[in-house]
Write a protein that holds these residues in place. Structure first.
Motif, PDB file in Angstrom:
ATOM      1  N   ASN A 143     -75.317  59.255  99.606  1.00 18.61           N
ATOM      2  CA  ASN A 143     -76.381  58.292  99.241  1.00 18.61           C
ATOM      3  C   ASN A 143     -76.450  58.099  97.526  1.00 18.61           C
ATOM      4  N   ARG A 146     -79.734  57.370  93.719  1.00 16.20           N
ATOM      5  CA  ARG A 146     -80.426  58.324  93.234  1.00 16.20           C
ATOM      6  C   ARG A 146     -80.590  58.339  91.837  1.00 16.20           C
ATOM      7  N   HIS A 149     -77.759  61.839  89.186  1.00 13.55           N
ATOM      8  CA  HIS A 149     -76.824  62.126  90.111  1.00 13.55           C
ATOM      9  C   HIS A 149     -75.314  62.106  89.664  1.00 13.55           C
TER      10      HIS A 149
END
Length: 281
Positions: A143, A146, A149
């Motif tokens: 993913n 975010r 990150h």
């Protein structure tokens, strides 16, 4: 803020109320740290523009001595490079040696990447940020949407990462007889010294790339070999302030070469070998 405190005060169970107070204090402390960083950066910018401490003090309504204190208080400006809260470092995982996906194997990361996380954890801790890591499954599904990150994963291990890298018009991973990096602007090719003559060196990619949702960016680190990512981390440890002054939190990419001890895998030297390519948009 007043509403938050009233909600905490209204919690009936005393232990739950204490826990809610602790959580709220941590959230507010994160905001205080970021505001301190912004204040410090603003004062540094004013001084760099030619304002004296006396002039800044007059504008702020404080003493000159207080300006000197504020200029060194709080996290350094380059903290913003990583974010404003808990930093998540996603690292490429692989199945443990000798086991396939049908044998319920553990997902492991390289020794180099675990070392990279520890170096990054110490780096951001010095700027009042916490860090955690996660293992990207061998499928490469991660993913990217975010905040705060960092991704350490070669494109061959994640189709999602490879897709994002396709958007970099300046630098690119490529493969012929071996993986390497290409500067598409100059046409120059950067190969790992280890692949060329077996010497203890490598090349890595460093960039801030767009999230798939279009709502932010993430820091991307990868080497031709795993040790190349260690070279990038070494570069960040030793050049973050200068790098931040150049790119702030705008999108960019560049290549880093490194030299390391073949016995300990400790990076001895790292340097930038291409320009800082700014990405528009």
């Amino acid at each position: 803020m007043q509403d938050d405190m009233e909600k905490v005060s209204a919690i009936t169970d005393p232990v739950d109320r204490a826990k809610a107070a602790i959580d709220l204090m941590a959230r507010y402390q994160s905001h205080v740290n970021e505001l301190s960083r912004i204040r410090r950066e603003a004062i540094e910018e004013a001084q760099a523009a030619g304002m004296t401490q006396a002039a800044i003090a007059a504008r702020l309504g404080v003493s000159r001595g207080r300006v000197g204190q504020l200029a060194s208080a709080g996290p350094p400006p380059e903290r913003a490079f990583f974010g404003t809260d808990l930093v998540t470092v996603s690292m490429a995982g692989m199945y443990e040696a000798g086991k396939g996906p049908d044998q319920n194997p553990s997902e492991v990361v390289t020794r180099e990447d675990l070392n990279n996380f520890e170096h990054l954890r110490r780096l951001v801790a010095g700027m009042k940020l916490d860090a955690q890591y996660e293992v990207i499954p061998p499928t490469g599904i991660v993913n990217l949407n975010r905040d705060n990150h960092v991704v350490i994963c070669g494109p061959r291990r994640s189709p999602i990462v490879a897709q994002v890298l396709e958007g970099d018009d300046s630098l690119r991973f490529a493969k012929d007889t071996a993986w390497h990096l290409v500067d598409r602007v100059t046409g120059e090719t950067y190969r790992s010294p280890f692949d060329e003559d077996g010497s203890a060196g490598d090349v890595g990619y460093l960039g801030r790339l767009p999230r798939l949702d279009g709502k932010g960016t993430f820091i991307y680190v990868a080497g031709v070999h795993a040790i190349g990512a260690s070279g990038v981390v070494h570069f960040l440890e030793n050049n973050l302030a200068e790098l931040y002054r150049e790119v702030r939190i705008r999108r960019f990419s560049t290549l880093i070469s490194c030299r390391y001890d073949p016995k300990t895998l400790e990076v001895l030297e790292s340097r930038r070998v291409t320009p800082l390519y700014r990405h528009e948009g």
